[in-house]
Design a protein around this motif. Structure first.
Motif, PDB file in Angstrom:
ATOM      1  N   GLY A 315       0.693  -1.100   0.182  1.00  0.00           N
ATOM      2  CA  GLY A 315      -0.037  -0.016  -0.024  1.00  0.00           C
ATOM      3  C   GLY A 315       0.832   1.556   0.044  1.00  0.00           C
ATOM      4  O   GLY A 315       0.495   2.234  -0.755  1.00  0.00           O
ATOM      5  N   VAL A 316       1.774   1.189   0.791  1.00  0.00           N
ATOM      6  CA  VAL A 316       2.984   2.240   0.685  1.00  0.00           C
ATOM      7  C   VAL A 316       3.647   2.520  -0.500  1.00  0.00           C
ATOM      8  O   VAL A 316       3.492   3.626  -1.176  1.00  0.00           O
ATOM      9  N   PHE A 317       4.084   1.633  -1.241  1.00  0.00           N
ATOM     10  CA  PHE A 317       4.656   1.522  -2.422  1.00  0.00           C
ATOM     11  C   PHE A 317       3.641   2.204  -3.602  1.00  0.00           C
ATOM     12  O   PHE A 317       3.910   2.980  -4.297  1.00  0.00           O
ATOM     13  N   LYS A 324       4.134  11.300  -5.135  1.00  0.00           N
ATOM     14  CA  LYS A 324       5.046  11.494  -6.033  1.00  0.00           C
ATOM     15  C   LYS A 324       6.649  11.856  -5.069  1.00  0.00           C
ATOM     16  O   LYS A 324       7.382  12.643  -5.471  1.00  0.00           O
ATOM     17  N   LYS A 325       6.746  10.811  -3.972  1.00  0.00           N
ATOM     18  CA  LYS A 325       7.896  10.834  -3.180  1.00  0.00           C
ATOM     19  C   LYS A 325       8.716   9.466  -3.304  1.00  0.00           C
ATOM     20  O   LYS A 325       7.978   8.665  -3.458  1.00  0.00           O
ATOM     21  N   LYS A 326       9.803   9.634  -3.115  1.00  0.00           N
ATOM     22  CA  LYS A 326      10.733   8.437  -2.920  1.00  0.00           C
ATOM     23  C   LYS A 326      10.603   7.894  -1.536  1.00  0.00           C
ATOM     24  O   LYS A 326      10.105   8.431  -0.525  1.00  0.00           O
ATOM     25  N   ASN A 330      10.216   9.763   3.156  1.00  0.00           N
ATOM     26  CA  ASN A 330       9.235   9.699   3.941  1.00  0.00           C
ATOM     27  C   ASN A 330       9.525   9.707   5.280  1.00  0.00           C
ATOM     28  O   ASN A 330      10.612   9.340   5.430  1.00  0.00           O
ATOM     29  N   VAL A 331       8.788  10.288   6.244  1.00  0.00           N
ATOM     30  CA  VAL A 331       8.646   9.793   7.749  1.00  0.00           C
ATOM     31  C   VAL A 331       7.324   9.096   8.243  1.00  0.00           C
ATOM     32  O   VAL A 331       6.328   9.487   8.018  1.00  0.00           O
ATOM     33  N   TYR A 434       0.197  19.138   7.485  1.00  0.00           N
ATOM     34  CA  TYR A 434       2.017  19.273   7.064  1.00  0.00           C
ATOM     35  C   TYR A 434       2.073  18.500   5.922  1.00  0.00           C
ATOM     36  O   TYR A 434       3.317  18.453   5.167  1.00  0.00           O
ATOM     37  N   ASN A 435       1.144  17.926   4.931  1.00  0.00           N
ATOM     38  CA  ASN A 435       1.228  17.093   4.033  1.00  0.00           C
ATOM     39  C   ASN A 435       0.237  17.179   2.852  1.00  0.00           C
ATOM     40  O   ASN A 435      -1.128  17.339   3.149  1.00  0.00           O
ATOM     41  N   GLU A 436       0.613  17.486   1.615  1.00  0.00           N
ATOM     42  CA  GLU A 436      -0.284  17.807   0.556  1.00  0.00           C
ATOM     43  C   GLU A 436      -1.120  16.622   0.391  1.00  0.00           C
ATOM     44  O   GLU A 436      -2.475  16.459   0.231  1.00  0.00           O
ATOM     45  N   ARG A 437      -0.430  15.406   0.455  1.00  0.00           N
ATOM     46  CA  ARG A 437      -1.312  14.156   0.204  1.00  0.00           C
ATOM     47  C   ARG A 437      -0.649  13.090   1.402  1.00  0.00           C
ATOM     48  O   ARG A 437       0.067  12.101   1.199  1.00  0.00           O
TER      49      ARG A 437
END
Length: 599
Positions: A315-317, A324-326, A330-331, A434-437
């Motif tokens: 799900g994370v992948f 659009k992040k590697k 992420n944190v 703190y996050n767009e998505r």
């Protein structure tokens, strides 16, 4: 006419029985094929006649028996005269299913169908996965386990008590199927998020193996659910007159460990080193111990640790294609530091390392909160032991999740600690601030234990979050767009992993197999799915998902020397398919039987 049919019938079945000795001459290649298995089954079935056929769920077809079959098998007149196709029977099942007043009633109805007509049960389940999987497994199976004393009708699988020490192999020999390839075992100590249910936890292995067959195509005769009864610490069950297990406190320490050890060796002795043993719903304190103790000695995995890790990682992948992040950018903040979240954290760390990060860099991106607060090396509430220590940070101690989110500003928050409502309005709004998505995964089961609902997550982030849950939530429309919450159900992973492991003859199951499975599952999520808010394929596609994972793992196992089934097949997909169970009815008319040659 009746006497002629009777004489012909006796002659057919007498001839069939006389050929039983031919089984020993079937070639090894034939033994590995579906056709060889079908021939042997037909010979064995010939020993069963009359009412016993209708009482055997593996043979019973109900009203689908043809007139000729009824006459030859001695069941003419024992069922209504109408002959129905399997498709017509399915309509009857679905009508009955939908008329039930509650999910628990639907569960009881489906289990009763499984006890009567196995192939029809799997036919209906596999063709109606979205409607029926939440009934035969989470969340309804949790309700069934809580009421197992009432639900219990007919024993399925093996119940092995601590009192049976020294005789576990003999008990395994009582099981009628000799070619078992997959076992799901529990001791009932941590059933979903419901706690210690003891023997009532048997609903979990039974439900899990139903999905092995319906979703992974593993033949039900090769599956064995097992409950290890060492007692229960649930005082309520000690006084429950319907309880079907030992009404004593749990046995622990060396006696318990020796009991489990005897069980593992007995399985290996009875079914061989490639028999897969899946540990399910053991207490946290035992789950990690047994995984580390047995993973390099037996073909085994723990679905709560590794299966949950793989489906959450997938799900994370998939989510990264939305954010659009590697992965390393992420944190991750985990609510809970039990076996599920530790397993997810370990797999995400392994994935980051595969992408080039060091272990220290990967660990630095993962933060965990348990019942005593943030995992920090010097927290005042006491030391941190076991696998938790790997994720403890040099950081100030904090114990309020809302404040921790404000401080760390994670891009992903994952809950799997069965703390209902842990993702409060402030937590969710902070994630959106703190996050767009923001990635919000509320993975606890059953639904009553979820950290938040899909509606809350979408509403409080203006529909911007990427959401997944452990139990199903309905679609939700916001800003004119309908979003479909992803259900991070382990069923996306364990049937395919089991199918790949079994068909390749894998003797040990490394974590890299689960990482491969997670990566393959994420690849199966299309851009169209992502546009709908899904981070998993629809449940209706889950059989195809399982096949894809199994084939991918077969390629990996043969490439990396993990397989023991040789010669290596050229076409891995056709090879895997050749092992898969079909729910279509067998034909029991003599002219269709093909006897194995004597040569």
């Amino acid at each position: 006419m009746a006497s002629v049919v009777s004489t012909a019938s006796r002659k057919v079945f007498s001839n069939a029985t006389s050929r039983l000795s031919l089984l020993t001459s079937v070639s090894s290649r034939e033994k590995s094929s579906n056709e060889g298995k079908r021939r042997r089954d037909l010979i064995n079935h010939s020993r069963v006649r009359g009412i016993d056929i209708l009482r055997n769920p593996k043979l019973n077809k109900g009203t689908a028996f043809t007139v000729k079959e009824r006459q030859l098998m001695g069941i003419h007149g024992l069922i209504p005269p109408v002959v129905r196709t399997m498709e017509e029977q399915t309509v009857r099942v679905l009508t009955n299913f939908r008329k039930r007043s509650s999910d628990l009633d639907r569960f009881i109805y489906l289990i009763s169908l499984q006890d009567r007509n196995e192939r029809l049960f799997y036919k209906v389940l596999s063709e109606n996965v979205e409607d029926m999987m939440p009934i035969v497994y989470t969340p309804t199976v949790g309700q069934a386990c809580e009421h197992y004393g009432i639900v219990f009708r007919r024993p399925r699988g093996l119940f092995i008590s601590i009192n049976d020490r020294g005789h576990i192999y003999d008990i395994l020999c009582n099981w009628p199927e000799r070619n078992v390839k997959a076992i799901v075992v529990t001791d009932g100590e941590r059933i979903l998020g419901l706690g210690d249910l003891g023997v009532y936890g048997m609903g979990i292995p039974v439900g899990k193996l139903s999905l092995y067959t319906a979703l992974g195509g593993i033949h039900p005769a090769k599956c064995l659910p097992i409950l290890l009864d060492v007692g229960t610490n649930n005082k309520k069950l000690h006084s429950d007159p319907l309880y079907i297990g030992r009404q004593e406190n749990r046995v622990t320490g060396p006696e318990y460990d020796d009991f489990v050890d005897e069980f593992m060796h007995a399985v290996q002795r009875r079914y061989g080193s490639t028999c897969l043993i899946q540990f399910e719903d053991f207490g946290n304190h035992n789950a990690f111990r047994f995984l580390e103790k047995y993973r390099n000695k037996f073909c085994t995995f723990n679905d709560d640790i590794q299966g949950t890790a793989a489906v959450a990682a997938a799900g994370v992948f998939a989510s990264l294609r939305i954010t659009k992040k590697k992965l390393i950018d992420n944190v991750f903040l985990f609510q809970g530091a039990g076996e599920a979240n530790i397993g997810i954290a370990q797999l995400l760390s392994l994935a980051m390392q595969e992408e080039g990060a060091t272990e220290a860099e990967a660990i630095s991106k993962i933060w965990m909160v348990d019942s005593r607060g943030l995992l920090t090396k010097e927290r005042p509430s006491g030391g941190i032991s076991g696998h938790k220590a790997d994720f403890a940070k040099d950081f100030k101690h904090m114990n309020n999740l809302e404040e921790i989110v404000e401080e760390l500003k994670p891009s992903a928050i994952i809950g799997a600690a069965a703390v209902a409502g842990a993702f409060t309005e402030k937590v969710i709004k902070s994630m959106g601030k703190y996050n767009e998505r923001p990635i919000i995964f509320a993975l606890s089961n059953p639904t009553s234990k979820a950290e938040c609902s899909a509606e809350d997550a979408y509403t409080l982030t203006e529909g911007r979050c990427v959401f997944a849950s452990g139990s199903p939530f309905p679609s939700f429309t916001i800003n004119g767009k309908t979003l479909y919450p992803g259900q991070g159900n382990n069923a996306y992973i364990f049937p395919g992993v089991a199918l790949g492991v079994i068909t390749c003859g894998v003797r040990h199951v490394p974590d890299l197999l689960f990482l491969r499975a997670a990566q393959r599952l994420a690849e199966l999520v299309t851009d169209e799915h992502l546009a709908e808010g899904r981070v998993y394929p629809p449940l209706s596609d889950i059989q195809e998902v399982s096949l894809n994972i199994a084939v991918d793992l077969a390629e990996y196992c043969y490439t990396n020397g993990l397989a023991s089934a040789y010669p290596e097949p050229d076409d891995k997909e056709e090879y895997v398919k050749s092992f898969m169970y079909t729910s279509e009815y067998e034909i029991f008319e003599p002219e269709t039987w093909e006897w194995p040659d004597k040569a």
